[in-house]
Design an enzyme around this catalytic site. Structure first.
Site, PDB file in Angstrom:
ATOM      1  N   GLU A 185       6.216   5.482   5.419  1.00 63.51           N
ATOM      2  CA  GLU A 185       6.063   4.262   4.614  1.00 63.51           C
ATOM      3  C   GLU A 185       6.505   4.511   3.197  1.00 63.51           C
ATOM      4  O   GLU A 185       6.288   5.601   2.645  1.00 63.51           O
ATOM      5  CB  GLU A 185       4.593   3.816   4.650  1.00 63.51           C
ATOM      6  CG  GLU A 185       4.265   2.603   3.795  1.00 63.51           C
ATOM      7  CD  GLU A 185       3.844   2.954   2.370  1.00 63.51           C
ATOM      8  OE1 GLU A 185       3.834   2.052   1.506  1.00 63.51           O
ATOM      9  OE2 GLU A 185       3.523   4.135   2.121  1.00 63.51           O
ATOM     10  N   ARG A 231       6.794  -3.621   1.756  1.00 65.04           N
ATOM     11  CA  ARG A 231       6.942  -2.185   1.963  1.00 65.04           C
ATOM     12  C   ARG A 231       7.857  -1.937   3.154  1.00 65.04           C
ATOM     13  O   ARG A 231       7.914  -2.745   4.091  1.00 65.04           O
ATOM     14  CB  ARG A 231       5.579  -1.517   2.216  1.00 65.04           C
ATOM     15  CG  ARG A 231       4.659  -1.494   0.987  1.00 65.04           C
ATOM     16  CD  ARG A 231       5.233  -0.600  -0.096  1.00 65.04           C
ATOM     17  NE  ARG A 231       4.382  -0.465  -1.264  1.00 65.04           N
ATOM     18  CZ  ARG A 231       4.441  -1.228  -2.347  1.00 65.04           C
ATOM     19  NH1 ARG A 231       5.310  -2.226  -2.388  1.00 65.04           N
ATOM     20  NH2 ARG A 231       3.654  -1.012  -3.375  1.00 65.04           N
TER      21      ARG A 231
END
Length: 428
Positions: A185, A231
């Site tokens: 991430e 994200r």
């Protein structure tokens, strides 16, 4: 299980007919036929939906886990929280920040030590695992991080020796252990940093040099929580599992919750939450901006408005959706200020930040650190329900059979001994 159970399984999985159609790559008409028992769905399709339903309703607590994972750059355990919700068990944790470790250990039952710097990890000492999770540091790739480093004459991206190269520590661990899958991430700007060269190196490393089947997606959390937060999530599978984000079900951002869902109600309907609220459930005055700070923020916003810039504070009410919560929130709270009748606006409390990031969905998250540290931790974390949805999407592929079960890296590839590798690093 027969097709008579399809509607029940779909409801347990928590998907609408439209969402189910996208998840299974079928038309809504086809799903409605299954719903109405016109004909039976393929057993493999039903099994995939059943796996998701069972994981959502019976997460791992005790006994044999569905799979094992490791938590790198763990922060306060957002990725862990999400993957535990689908039956995973964390067997290894690494997080260098001592304040994050304190929060992490206050919230999770760890039967293993929470280690520090990933660079000090003995790869042979890491227990067997199936999935690697890593929210590797985003500062070298974020817009704010790059701007600051440039102004100071510092390198950024992969040339940031203290953070940018940490991606290669993750790659080294993937190469050494060959896990079945991984989830990485980072900030959305990772894709465009250094004109796309940074992301190109990352993808080449994962696909060409490590031999993984990789897909990625930028996801906005607005459908899950009242926050505009984008994200990028990069998912890789060692074998040809058929995983893709093409049929990932993204919640409609126009139908997501508003701040009313996370703010302290202050009407005596919520129990006191010290130290954030008083005995009557009212938010404590320390979160209200001082006259000096409020005047400064208004002046700063006005100055940039005259220059045609968009810089300024974000003033919100209960029916609004917030900007992105950042790690700098502790400084002045300017990106998310809450209106107050008859007085200056206030910051969110750390409890409200926890809710905004989805940590309090099942039970209150323990916050054992100062407000300053809590703001930094939540601002650097992930939105838990977003990653829970990713974990649910991945689960059938984690548990399913794949074409190639080898856990050995490709014989011809050794990414850390390639002499031509360094010249291809992105220039800054």
């Amino acid at each position: 299980m027969t097709y008579d159970d399809f509607s029940t399984v779909r409801e347990k999985a928590g998907f609408s007919v439209k969402e189910t159609a996208k998840l299974l790559n079928k038309s809504e008409r086809t799903v409605y036929r299954w719903e109405n028992k016109a004909y039976s769905p393929d057993p493999q399709i039903l099994n995939k939906l059943q796996i998701i339903a069972e994981a959502k309703n019976n997460p791992y607590t005790t006994g044999e886990p569905r799979f094992k994972f490791i938590d790198l750059f763990a922060g306060i355990g957002g990725l862990r929280r999400a993957f535990e919700s689908v039956g995973g068990k964390c067997v290894f944790t690494s997080e260098w920040d001592e304040h994050c470790r304190k929060t992490y250990m206050a919230n999770y039952d760890c039967d293993h030590e929470v280690l520090g710097d990933i660079k000090d990890v003995n790869l042979d000492a890491v227990p067997d695992y199936d999935v690697l999770l890593a929210g590797f540091p985003c500062q070298p790739f974020s817009i704010a991080g790059v701007s600051k480093k440039k102004s100071l004459g510092m390198q950024h991206g992969f040339r940031d020796e203290t953070q940018g190269t940490l991606f290669f520590d993750v790659a080294r661990m993937i190469e050494y252990h060959r896990p079945k899958a991984f989830v990485l991430e980072n900030v959305k700007n990772l894709q465009t940093h250094d004109k796309g060269k940074t992301f190109s190196v990352i993808m080449r490393t994962l696909e060409k040099e490590l031999g993984y089947h990789v897909d990625y997606k930028v996801i906005n959390s607005k459908g899950w929580v009242p926050q505009n937060r984008e994200r990028i999530f990069i998912v890789g599978f060692r074998d040809s599992a058929g995983f893709s984000f093409d049929n990932f079900v993204v919640k409609d951002p126009c139908k997501g919750p508003t701040l009313n869902a996370v703010l302290h109600p202050e009407d005596s309907t919520e129990l006191p939450d010290p130290p954030y609220t008083d005995e009557n459930g009212k938010v404590r005055e320390k979160y209200t901006l001082s006259d000096k700070l409020w005047h400064y923020l208004q002046g700063y916003a006005e100055k940039h408005k005259k220059k045609g810039n968009g810089f300024g504070f974000g003033l919100n009410g209960p029916e609004d959706v917030a900007r992105t919560l950042s790690a700098r929130y502790y400084k002045d709270g300017s990106e998310i200020l809450i209106r107050q009748e008859g007085k200056n606006p206030r910051r969110l409390t750390p409890r409200e930040c926890s809710r905004l990031m989805g940590f309090d969905e099942k039970e209150p998250f323990v916050i054992p650190v100062s407000d300053t540290q809590a703001y930094k931790q939540f601002g650097n974390s992930i939105v838990v329900p977003v990653v829970e949805t990713i974990a649910q999407h991945m689960l059938p592929y984690i548990l399913g059979n794949t074409e190639n079960t080898s856990n050995k890296k490709p014989e011809q590839l050794d990414i850390f001994d390639m002499p031509e590798y360094e010249p291809e690093m992105p220039s800054v």
